[in-house]
Design a protein around this motif. Structure first.
Motif, PDB file in Angstrom:
ATOM      1  N   ALA A 122      53.570 -70.243  60.499  1.00 30.23           N
ATOM      2  CA  ALA A 122      54.083 -70.592  59.450  1.00 30.23           C
ATOM      3  C   ALA A 122      53.737 -71.834  59.123  1.00 30.23           C
ATOM      4  O   ALA A 122      53.439 -72.889  59.890  1.00 30.23           O
ATOM      5  CB  ALA A 122      55.784 -70.430  59.497  1.00 30.23           C
ATOM      6  N   GLU A 123      53.837 -72.343  57.798  1.00 31.50           N
ATOM      7  CA  GLU A 123      53.535 -73.474  57.452  1.00 31.50           C
ATOM      8  C   GLU A 123      54.753 -74.535  57.576  1.00 31.50           C
ATOM      9  O   GLU A 123      55.890 -74.118  57.360  1.00 31.50           O
ATOM     10  CB  GLU A 123      53.050 -73.804  55.835  1.00 31.50           C
ATOM     11  CG  GLU A 123      53.017 -75.075  55.244  1.00 31.50           C
ATOM     12  CD  GLU A 123      52.782 -75.047  53.848  1.00 31.50           C
ATOM     13  OE1 GLU A 123      52.735 -76.046  53.263  1.00 31.50           O
ATOM     14  OE2 GLU A 123      51.868 -74.237  53.354  1.00 31.50           O
ATOM     15  N   VAL A 124      54.462 -75.831  58.210  1.00 33.97           N
ATOM     16  CA  VAL A 124      55.800 -76.500  58.510  1.00 33.97           C
ATOM     17  C   VAL A 124      55.433 -77.980  58.305  1.00 33.97           C
ATOM     18  O   VAL A 124      54.264 -78.148  57.679  1.00 33.97           O
ATOM     19  CB  VAL A 124      55.878 -76.555  60.092  1.00 33.97           C
ATOM     20  CG1 VAL A 124      56.037 -75.224  60.868  1.00 33.97           C
ATOM     21  CG2 VAL A 124      54.468 -77.018  60.808  1.00 33.97           C
ATOM     22  N   VAL A 125      56.526 -78.652  57.938  1.00 35.23           N
ATOM     23  CA  VAL A 125      56.509 -79.955  57.329  1.00 35.23           C
ATOM     24  C   VAL A 125      57.261 -80.809  58.300  1.00 35.23           C
ATOM     25  O   VAL A 125      58.147 -80.705  59.029  1.00 35.23           O
ATOM     26  CB  VAL A 125      57.142 -80.107  56.024  1.00 35.23           C
ATOM     27  CG1 VAL A 125      56.374 -79.119  55.195  1.00 35.23           C
ATOM     28  CG2 VAL A 125      58.537 -79.687  56.118  1.00 35.23           C
ATOM     29  N   SER A 130      65.665 -84.680  59.551  1.00 34.88           N
ATOM     30  CA  SER A 130      65.984 -83.344  60.119  1.00 34.88           C
ATOM     31  C   SER A 130      66.025 -83.202  61.529  1.00 34.88           C
ATOM     32  O   SER A 130      66.025 -81.994  62.086  1.00 34.88           O
ATOM     33  CB  SER A 130      64.962 -82.549  59.434  1.00 34.88           C
ATOM     34  OG  SER A 130      63.753 -82.664  59.730  1.00 34.88           O
ATOM     35  N   GLY A 131      65.720 -84.275  62.278  1.00 31.59           N
ATOM     36  CA  GLY A 131      65.618 -84.186  63.703  1.00 31.59           C
ATOM     37  C   GLY A 131      64.303 -84.138  64.222  1.00 31.59           C
ATOM     38  O   GLY A 131      63.310 -84.853  63.678  1.00 31.59           O
TER      39      GLY A 131
END
Length: 308
Positions: A122-125, A130-131
């Motif tokens: 998956a594409e992650v950012v 957000s932790g």
């Protein structure tokens, strides 16, 4: 009826060579006999328009000859055959699939789905606040040279002369449900076997326009859409609309003119809905059509010698 979504689209084309090159440049994998596949096996099929084995054309220049839906099991295949057989011809083909037509004259096929399992990241950012970061330390967010392969056949859009009749066929005969409606255009529709916001959208239009407006595959994320679309522009294909992000469905998009007599889109990150979702009804407008819209330009760098 457990209809999953489109497994393949079959075209009878004017220029086999141009279509072959286009689909390859788009990122689909040629596997022979005019078949070009995504990661999950969903595909575009092409043949010369004179091929006598193709279903009849629509008589108005539309190159789409058949929309082939994948179903989950034999029970669904038999249920579709029984339902459509009440008032129209249903043919059993040698490969076990069935073939018929919808109320607008589009040829439909139904088969046990050929969709296969696959693994793709998956594409992650990195998102502050957000932790823990979802992309690992020293892992790059973009590689401009990465190979990009479409993941799955997403959806198609028809121009239809009678929107209410077309909607009723897919809703009442095949169990599709309306997830959202653009008032003045038509419904977004979802079959029972998927949670994608839509696999079919229909736009009411004059009879002479009846046909395929566009079709698209899912990509891994917005970065893939931006990179793959930029490569298409750089290879000389004409951008038609995008890049941007739709409101209905939330999917990122980039549309290109194609040699199929229809637009071909790239999309990513479509909303998923179940039966608890309440369909919206919103008048069509440019404002509701996209949340934002960009335009491609050649690369540049700020400072002396940076170009225009």
């Amino acid at each position: 009826m457990n209809i999953i979504g489109p497994d393949a689209l079959l075209f009878g084309v004017d220029d086999l060579e141009a279509c072959t090159q286009y689909l390859t440049d788009y990122g689909l994998t040629p596997v022979g006999d005019g078949r070009f596949e995504a990661m999950d096996g969903t595909a575009i099929l092409i043949a010369p328009k004179e091929d006598a084995s193709l279903p009849a054309d629509m008589g108005n220049g539309c190159q789409l000859r058949k929309t082939i839906y994948g179903v989950a099991d034999e029970a669904t295949l038999n249920a579709v055959a029984e339902e459509l057989g009440k008032d129209r011809e249903v043919r059993r083909l040698d490969d076990g699939s069935i073939e018929s037509v919808d109320d607008m004259g589009f040829t439909l096929g139904f088969q046990l789905t050929i969709r296969r399992a696959y693994e793709a990241p998956a594409e992650v950012v990195h998102s502050p606040g957000s932790g823990a970061p979802t992309r690992q330390l020293n892992e790059l967010g973009v590689d401009p040279n990465v190979k990009i392969t479409p993941r799955s056949l997403s959806h198609l859009v028809y121009f239809v002369p009678d929107g209410a009749k077309a909607e009723a066929f897919y809703r009442d005969r095949l169990g599709f449900r309306v997830t959202d409606r653009l008032v003045g255009a038509g419904p977004f529709m979802q079959p029972a076997g998927t949670r994608d916001h839509h696999t079919l959208f229909m736009i009411e239009a004059p009879e002479f326009m009846r046909g395929l407006e566009h079709f698209t595959f899912h990509f891994g994320g917005p970065t893939e859409v931006m990179l793959a679309g930029s490569r298409m522009v750089e290879k000389g294909y004409q951008s038609f609309w995008g890049p941007g992000r739709h409101q209905m469905g939330s999917n990122w998009f980039w549309y290109f003119n194609s040699p199929f007599g229809a637009r071909m889109e790239m999309d990513a990150d479509m909303d998923l809905h179940d039966e608890e979702w309440v369909a919206r009804e919103i008048p069509i407008s440019a404002e509701i059509s996209q949340a934002f819209l960009f335009q491609y330009r050649e690369k540049w760098i700020p400072g002396p010698g940076g170009g225009k």
